[in-house]
Write a protein that holds these residues in place. Structure first.
Motif, PDB file in Angstrom:
ATOM      1  N   ARG A   1     -11.061   2.581  -0.176  1.00 38.75           N
ATOM      2  CA  ARG A   1      -9.804   2.087   0.386  1.00 38.75           C
ATOM      3  C   ARG A   1      -9.741   0.570   0.312  1.00 38.75           C
ATOM      4  O   ARG A   1      -8.709  -0.019  -0.007  1.00 38.75           O
ATOM      5  CB  ARG A   1      -9.641   2.570   1.824  1.00 38.75           C
ATOM      6  CG  ARG A   1      -8.348   2.165   2.470  1.00 38.75           C
ATOM      7  CD  ARG A   1      -8.169   2.877   3.796  1.00 38.75           C
ATOM      8  NE  ARG A   1      -8.116   4.307   3.611  1.00 38.75           N
ATOM      9  CZ  ARG A   1      -7.013   4.972   3.272  1.00 38.75           C
ATOM     10  NH1 ARG A   1      -5.898   4.328   3.081  1.00 38.75           N
ATOM     11  NH2 ARG A   1      -7.050   6.273   3.111  1.00 38.75           N
ATOM     12  N   ALA A   2     -10.880  -0.060   0.598  1.00 39.49           N
ATOM     13  CA  ALA A   2     -10.921  -1.518   0.525  1.00 39.49           C
ATOM     14  C   ALA A   2     -10.706  -1.970  -0.915  1.00 39.49           C
ATOM     15  O   ALA A   2      -9.959  -2.912  -1.179  1.00 39.49           O
ATOM     16  CB  ALA A   2     -12.258  -2.026   1.040  1.00 39.49           C
TER      17      ALA A   2
ATOM     18  N   ASP B   1      -9.081  -0.447  -3.176  1.00 34.26           N
ATOM     19  CA  ASP B   1      -7.666  -0.224  -3.451  1.00 34.26           C
ATOM     20  C   ASP B   1      -6.836  -1.364  -2.878  1.00 34.26           C
ATOM     21  O   ASP B   1      -5.955  -1.918  -3.538  1.00 34.26           O
ATOM     22  CB  ASP B   1      -7.249   1.122  -2.833  1.00 34.26           C
ATOM     23  CG  ASP B   1      -5.914   1.589  -3.346  1.00 34.26           C
ATOM     24  OD1 ASP B   1      -5.369   0.932  -4.256  1.00 34.26           O
ATOM     25  OD2 ASP B   1      -5.404   2.607  -2.852  1.00 34.26           O
ATOM     26  N   SER B   2      -7.140  -1.747  -1.641  1.00 38.61           N
ATOM     27  CA  SER B   2      -6.337  -2.785  -1.004  1.00 38.61           C
ATOM     28  C   SER B   2      -6.567  -4.140  -1.645  1.00 38.61           C
ATOM     29  O   SER B   2      -5.797  -5.061  -1.435  1.00 38.61           O
ATOM     30  CB  SER B   2      -6.638  -2.850   0.498  1.00 38.61           C
ATOM     31  OG  SER B   2      -7.798  -3.617   0.721  1.00 38.61           O
ATOM     32  N   LYS B   3      -7.633  -4.269  -2.408  1.00 39.38           N
ATOM     33  CA  LYS B   3      -7.867  -5.531  -3.118  1.00 39.38           C
ATOM     34  C   LYS B   3      -7.331  -5.457  -4.543  1.00 39.38           C
ATOM     35  O   LYS B   3      -7.648  -6.293  -5.392  1.00 39.38           O
ATOM     36  CB  LYS B   3      -9.356  -5.868  -3.133  1.00 39.38           C
ATOM     37  CG  LYS B   3      -9.867  -6.302  -1.767  1.00 39.38           C
ATOM     38  CD  LYS B   3     -11.370  -6.495  -1.815  1.00 39.38           C
ATOM     39  CE  LYS B   3     -12.000  -6.462  -0.441  1.00 39.38           C
ATOM     40  NZ  LYS B   3     -11.789  -7.617   0.401  1.00 39.38           N
ATOM     41  N   GLY B   4      -6.592  -4.416  -4.827  1.00 42.49           N
ATOM     42  CA  GLY B   4      -5.944  -4.321  -6.125  1.00 42.49           C
ATOM     43  C   GLY B   4      -6.842  -3.781  -7.224  1.00 42.49           C
ATOM     44  O   GLY B   4      -6.570  -3.969  -8.403  1.00 42.49           O
ATOM     45  N   ILE B   5      -7.942  -3.124  -6.853  1.00 36.86           N
ATOM     46  CA  ILE B   5      -8.796  -2.511  -7.867  1.00 36.86           C
ATOM     47  C   ILE B   5      -8.389  -1.050  -7.996  1.00 36.86           C
ATOM     48  O   ILE B   5      -8.228  -0.364  -6.992  1.00 36.86           O
ATOM     49  CB  ILE B   5     -10.274  -2.592  -7.439  1.00 36.86           C
ATOM     50  CG1 ILE B   5     -10.693  -4.052  -7.327  1.00 36.86           C
ATOM     51  CG2 ILE B   5     -11.173  -1.847  -8.413  1.00 36.86           C
ATOM     52  CD1 ILE B   5     -11.976  -4.251  -6.573  1.00 36.86           C
TER      53      ILE B   5
ATOM     54  N   PRO C   1      -0.974  -3.853  -3.709  1.00 33.49           N
ATOM     55  CA  PRO C   1      -1.574  -4.968  -2.984  1.00 33.49           C
ATOM     56  C   PRO C   1      -1.783  -6.194  -3.881  1.00 33.49           C
ATOM     57  O   PRO C   1      -1.656  -7.330  -3.421  1.00 33.49           O
ATOM     58  CB  PRO C   1      -2.909  -4.411  -2.510  1.00 33.49           C
ATOM     59  CG  PRO C   1      -2.696  -2.951  -2.423  1.00 33.49           C
ATOM     60  CD  PRO C   1      -1.767  -2.615  -3.539  1.00 33.49           C
ATOM     61  N   THR C   2      -2.076  -5.947  -5.152  1.00 34.64           N
ATOM     62  CA  THR C   2      -2.254  -7.080  -6.068  1.00 34.64           C
ATOM     63  C   THR C   2      -0.997  -7.946  -6.095  1.00 34.64           C
ATOM     64  O   THR C   2      -1.063  -9.169  -6.059  1.00 34.64           O
ATOM     65  CB  THR C   2      -2.523  -6.567  -7.496  1.00 34.64           C
ATOM     66  OG1 THR C   2      -3.274  -5.366  -7.402  1.00 34.64           O
ATOM     67  CG2 THR C   2      -3.262  -7.581  -8.301  1.00 34.64           C
TER      68      THR C   2
ATOM     69  N   MET D   1     -11.902  -3.873   5.719  1.00 30.57           N
ATOM     70  CA  MET D   1     -11.990  -3.476   4.321  1.00 30.57           C
ATOM     71  C   MET D   1     -13.160  -4.212   3.682  1.00 30.57           C
ATOM     72  O   MET D   1     -12.986  -4.989   2.757  1.00 30.57           O
ATOM     73  CB  MET D   1     -10.678  -3.813   3.611  1.00 30.57           C
ATOM     74  CG  MET D   1      -9.513  -3.016   4.129  1.00 30.57           C
ATOM     75  SD  MET D   1      -9.658  -1.284   3.667  1.00 30.57           S
ATOM     76  CE  MET D   1      -8.144  -0.631   4.319  1.00 30.57           C
TER      77      MET D   1
ATOM     78  N   ARG E   1      -5.046   7.678  -1.517  1.00 32.11           N
ATOM     79  CA  ARG E   1      -4.482   6.542  -0.799  1.00 32.11           C
ATOM     80  C   ARG E   1      -3.744   6.998   0.455  1.00 32.11           C
ATOM     81  O   ARG E   1      -3.678   6.313   1.446  1.00 32.11           O
ATOM     82  CB  ARG E   1      -3.527   5.804  -1.738  1.00 32.11           C
ATOM     83  CG  ARG E   1      -2.938   4.564  -1.131  1.00 32.11           C
ATOM     84  CD  ARG E   1      -2.011   3.877  -2.089  1.00 32.11           C
ATOM     85  NE  ARG E   1      -2.736   3.159  -3.132  1.00 32.11           N
ATOM     86  CZ  ARG E   1      -2.122   2.453  -4.052  1.00 32.11           C
ATOM     87  NH1 ARG E   1      -0.829   2.388  -4.093  1.00 32.11           N
ATOM     88  NH2 ARG E   1      -2.825   1.811  -4.972  1.00 32.11           N
TER      89      ARG E   1
ATOM     90  N   ILE F   1      -0.741  -9.891  -2.881  1.00 35.31           N
ATOM     91  CA  ILE F   1      -1.652 -11.038  -2.865  1.00 35.31           C
ATOM     92  C   ILE F   1      -1.058 -12.168  -3.707  1.00 35.31           C
ATOM     93  O   ILE F   1      -1.059 -13.334  -3.312  1.00 35.31           O
ATOM     94  CB  ILE F   1      -3.044 -10.625  -3.377  1.00 35.31           C
ATOM     95  CG1 ILE F   1      -3.692  -9.645  -2.397  1.00 35.31           C
ATOM     96  CG2 ILE F   1      -3.946 -11.844  -3.555  1.00 35.31           C
ATOM     97  CD1 ILE F   1      -4.921  -8.933  -2.928  1.00 35.31           C
TER      98      ILE F   1
ATOM     99  N   LEU G   1       0.836  -1.210   0.000  1.00 30.13           N
ATOM    100  CA  LEU G   1       0.000   0.000   0.000  1.00 30.13           C
ATOM    101  C   LEU G   1       0.867   1.255   0.000  1.00 30.13           C
ATOM    102  O   LEU G   1       0.495   2.268  -0.557  1.00 30.13           O
ATOM    103  CB  LEU G   1      -0.910   0.016   1.228  1.00 30.13           C
ATOM    104  CG  LEU G   1      -2.207  -0.780   1.115  1.00 30.13           C
ATOM    105  CD1 LEU G   1      -2.920  -0.832   2.450  1.00 30.13           C
ATOM    106  CD2 LEU G   1      -3.139  -0.174   0.065  1.00 30.13           C
TER     107      LEU G   1
END
Lengths: 518, 314
Positions: free
Chosen positions: B186-187, B189-193, A74-75, A90, B311, A78, A54
């Motif tokens: 934010r979520a 973003d944190s999931k890579g979207i 983050p991708t 989240m 971010r 993961i 992040l």
């Protein structure tokens, strides 16, 4: 040392010119639970956000399973098998569990959703770790503990071998925490590596295999956790000095009655009775603690006492003068200070500078205000004084309060509320969400105010805190005063009153009285 | 008077008019469901529609053909809304101000383009617009045929977009990502979207739909351009989305409601009801206010509604 899941070296991350991480090293052994310990603002979360992609660090390298990795998003994290469960979940509340999970990876049906397959797999995984999650529940229907399990389930479903948990137990009850720790142990035995960010010492001692301690963005040390490590050792590493867990008893006798509540009743926001016939006296130079489970009328009581909420019955007097139901400005003028329960909602103007937050209550009066103009010089002096007196960690006072850690935000409030030499201090949950060091600091300040003659009223859901601070302990339940106990009372007795013991007898007594009157 | 209103002829004409006038509200409203679900309040729809209406009209007037004009209008809407995307997502300016700025810009720009292309003339430039398509068999059913099956093709297209929009939002990855970005950026973003790209896409799609609605006014409803051709339909579309709680089907009923008010207003004027025409003209707008007062309390807005995302901010 061949089996390091994570190896971070010399990580430096700068925010607004402040080193949130300063050349930090971090090692995580495969198949272990690793505690990342430090006070609020020590840089734990920042370091983990770097690991999760992040944040991009200014300096430093990361190796995952012995291979150097550039974690730019983050991708990528993961894909490398890193999962993170944030302190603030989240999850999108109107969506279902399975919808939240599906977002994190490609669908097997191309551009269409593969809801059914994903839900089935989630259910299997949930059963395996005995999590009891229904993939089709909407997030808002779940308890906080369940939501956390959803987050962990989701991370594992996405193939996480390295799991970062940011203060996971902050939202859990003791019973939930036990179950949660069992799940973590099971996962460790399955070969997963877990990082536990925390500032709770008990957790470190009860579940963690190794611990890394950060302080002010710097690495203090890392060691294996065994029987030889004590709470005191960890505290010293974390805070950098000994911490007072016990406060000296009352040194002076309380003086005259300063503030008196007489049969106060009030409604809550929904228009239901929140306070019923509440009477209490606060004396000069004493701390009265109010014990009670959250949501039993404490918030409404503090608001009535500071003019934020009207009382529907009863009377309040300050030094004998009737002060019932005035505007908040009136109470400010009478030097009744208030540390509100929610510092973000009512305590601070988050987008304002520190300097302006410090003069929120005094900007209309001299010396800050002269000829209807705010005196910039005085504001500056006021800030410098507060910075020195309250050890506020900030750049120059012109930054937004939003940017500060919780402990520093609370110091800003303390500085504002205590600087005006209050005659009454109403502190609602003054140490909520603060770490050990900051909480100790706040309590010391309240005791100092008491010693200067201020009548202090401290509301806390933390019984430990009530016992440490209070000269007298009042207990509230269902908006009623259950009783007042002296310092050093038995916690079990207080606990029983907090659960409403004795209420029925009281009500019966009152009924009898009323019958007698009629 | 009352007997005239209650006559079958009046009613069928009123209902047919309802459907026709709902179309230029429905199209932009469906588009704004994407945009608003992604957390962007685009008040610039009005201006976007106006730009599309003039550019699409000019295309047809210069001999490009009706379908070409329609496509160019859609494209113009998409391109103009890119400005909104840039302002609200990249520059993170206040969305209300950005939207109003876009409308002011469009008002001036559309008038300028029109004068540039057509000069100052006594009579407005006219084209041959989309004509009603008679569906064999169906159009001949008495009453029902008139109400439902004697419209031009764009009207049918607009209503076909309702289930399509629902499907995209509920059954595709893209739709899920839009909802996530609007609910918890934010979520996402944190999931890579990529919050930026999803929001850009949602705004541009909204712009394309708005473009379709705008160009509908000049080449399928009227056959000319005036500076007030959109007349607040863009704003009404934004409120229809809120009225419909971000759901395509509910938004459709909202659009029909406003279409009804507009159609009624036109017909009451024609009847010479004695009510001052200015009051009648206000009818759809008064309804907007009333509907919003009742509906917006119930609407559950996306959590990140009208909030720019960064971010770095905690």
């Amino acid at each position: 040392m061949a089996s390091l899941a994570v190896k971070m070296r010399g990580i430096t991350k700068v925010f607004n010119g402040v080193n949130a991480n300063d050349h930090v090293d971090f090692d995580l052994r495969k198949g272990s639970i690793h505690g990342l310990l430090g006070e609020n603002g020590a840089g734990k979360t920042t370091l983990m956000n770097v690991l999760y992609g992040l944040y991009q660090p200014e300096e430093g390298t990361i190796a995952i399973n012995g291979r150097t990795a550039e974690i730019s998003s983050p991708t990528k994290a993961i894909a490398l098998g890193i999962g993170m469960v944030h302190q603030h979940f989240m999850l999108a509340r109107p969506l279902t569990v399975v919808e939240n999970v599906m977002l994190s990876r490609k669908s097997r049906r191309g551009i269409f959703l593969d809801t059914k397959e994903t839900a089935r797999e989630l259910r299997e995984l949930s059963d395996r770790y005995r999590m009891g999650i229904d993939p089709y529940s909407k997030i808002w229907q779940l308890s906080v503990g369940e939501q956390q399990r959803v987050e962990i389930l989701s991370a594992i479903y996405l193939g996480a071998e390295i799991l970062i948990l940011d203060e996971p137990t902050a939202v859990l009850t003791p019973q939930e925490t036990e179950i949660f720790f069992d799940t973590l142990r099971e996962m460790r035995d399955d070969g997963k590596s877990i990082i536990l960010i925390t500032h709770k010492l008990e957790e470190i001692l009860s579940i963690v295999d190794e611990v890394t301690v950060l302080r002010l963005g710097k690495l203090i040390g890392a060691k294996a956790v065994d029987e030889t490590i004590t709470k005191d050792d960890l505290t010293r590493m974390m805070v950098g000095r000994e911490v007072l867990f016990h406060f000296p008893p009352l040194t002076r006798d309380p003086g005259d009655i300063r503030f008196r509540l007489d049969g106060i009743s009030a409604m809550n926001d929904k228009g239901l009775v929140a306070l019923k016939d509440f009477s209490l006296e606060l004396r000069e130079g004493e701390i009265v603690g109010l014990a009670g489970v959250d949501g039993n009328g404490q918030k409404e009581l503090c608001e009535v006492m500071t003019g934020l909420r009207p009382s529907v019955a009863g009377k309040m007097t300050l030094d004998g003068e009737d002060v019932t139901n005035h505007e908040p400005a009136f109470y400010i003028q009478k030097r009744i200070s208030h540390i509100p329960e929610d510092r973000h909602a009512t305590g601070l103007a988050l987008n304002w500078s520190l300097k302006n937050n410090l003069i929120l209550k005094s900007f209309a009066r001299p010396p800050i205000n002269r000829n209807h103009l705010v005196q910039t010089k005085k504001v500056e002096e006021n800030w410098l004084q507060a910075e020195k007196d309250y050890q506020i960690l900030a750049i120059d006072g012109d930054e937004q309060v939003r940017c500060l850690s919780g402990g520093n935000q609370q110091k800003v409030i303390l500085a504002r509320e205590l600087n005006c030499e209050p005659s009454v201090l109403i502190a609602n949950q003054p140490t909520r969400g603060l770490d050990v060091g900051a909480a100790e600091y706040v309590r010391t300040r309240i005791i100092n105010a008491r010693n200067r003659g201020c009548a202090c009223f401290v509301v806390s859901a933390d019984l430990e805190e009530i016992l440490q601070l209070s000269d007298r302990i009042a207990v509230i339940y269902g908006g009623r005063l259950m009783g007042i106990l002296p310092r050093g009372s038995d916690p079990l007795e207080i606990g029983a009153l907090m659960m409403g013991k004795g209420l029925e007898e009281k009500l019966e007594e009152r009924e009898l009285e009323q019958q007698n009157i009629h | 008077m009352l007997s005239e209103i209650l006559s079958i002829g009046f009613l069928t004409s009123l209902l047919a008019g309802t459907i026709r006038l709902a179309t230029p509200i429905l199209m932009p409203a469906l588009g704004q469901i994407y945009t608003q679900r992604a957390g962007i309040l685009n008040l610039g729809v009005e201006g976007t529609m106006l730009m599309a209406s003039i550019i699409g009209f000019a295309t047809v007037a210069s001999g490009g053909g009706l379908w070409m004009g329609f496509l160019v209008g859609i494209l113009a809407g998409a391109i103009f809304s890119l400005l909104m995307a840039w302002l609200s997502v990249t520059l993170r300016v206040n969305q209300v101000i950005a939207g109003i700025g876009m409308n002011v810009l469009a008002t001036g720009l559309a008038a300028y383009v029109y004068r540039l292309l057509f000069g100052i003339r006594a009579l407005p430039a006219k084209i041959t617009s989309f004509q009603a398509v008679d569906l064999p068999g169906l159009s001949d059913i008495p009453c029902i045929g008139t109400v439902f099956f004697q419209h031009n093709v764009l009207v049918y297209l607009a209503f076909a977009l309702v289930p399509f929009t629902w499907f995209v939002l509920e059954k595709t990855m893209f739709g899920l990502k839009i909802k996530m970005v609007g609910e918890h950026p934010r979520a996402a973003d944190s999931k890579g979207i990529s919050v930026t790209w999803i929001r850009y896409a949602a705004i541009v799609i909204g712009g394309a739909y708005a473009g379709a609605g705008g160009v509908f006014m000049t080449i399928a409803y009227l056959n000319m351009f005036t500076e007030s051709v959109i007349g607040g339909f863009g704003y009404i579309a934004v409120s229809v989305v809120i009225f419909g709680r971000f759901d395509p089907y509910k938004a459709m009923s909202g659009a029909l409601l406003f279409g009804f008010a507009s159609a009624l207003q036109v017909r009451l004027q024609a009847l010479g009801s004695g009510i001052p025409s200015q009051l009648l003209l206000m009818l759809p707008y008064l309804m907007t206010i009333a509907a919003l007062i009742f509906a917006s309390k119930k609407a559950e807005f996306p959590s990140a509604y009208a909030i720019p995302y960064s971010r770095m901010e905690r």
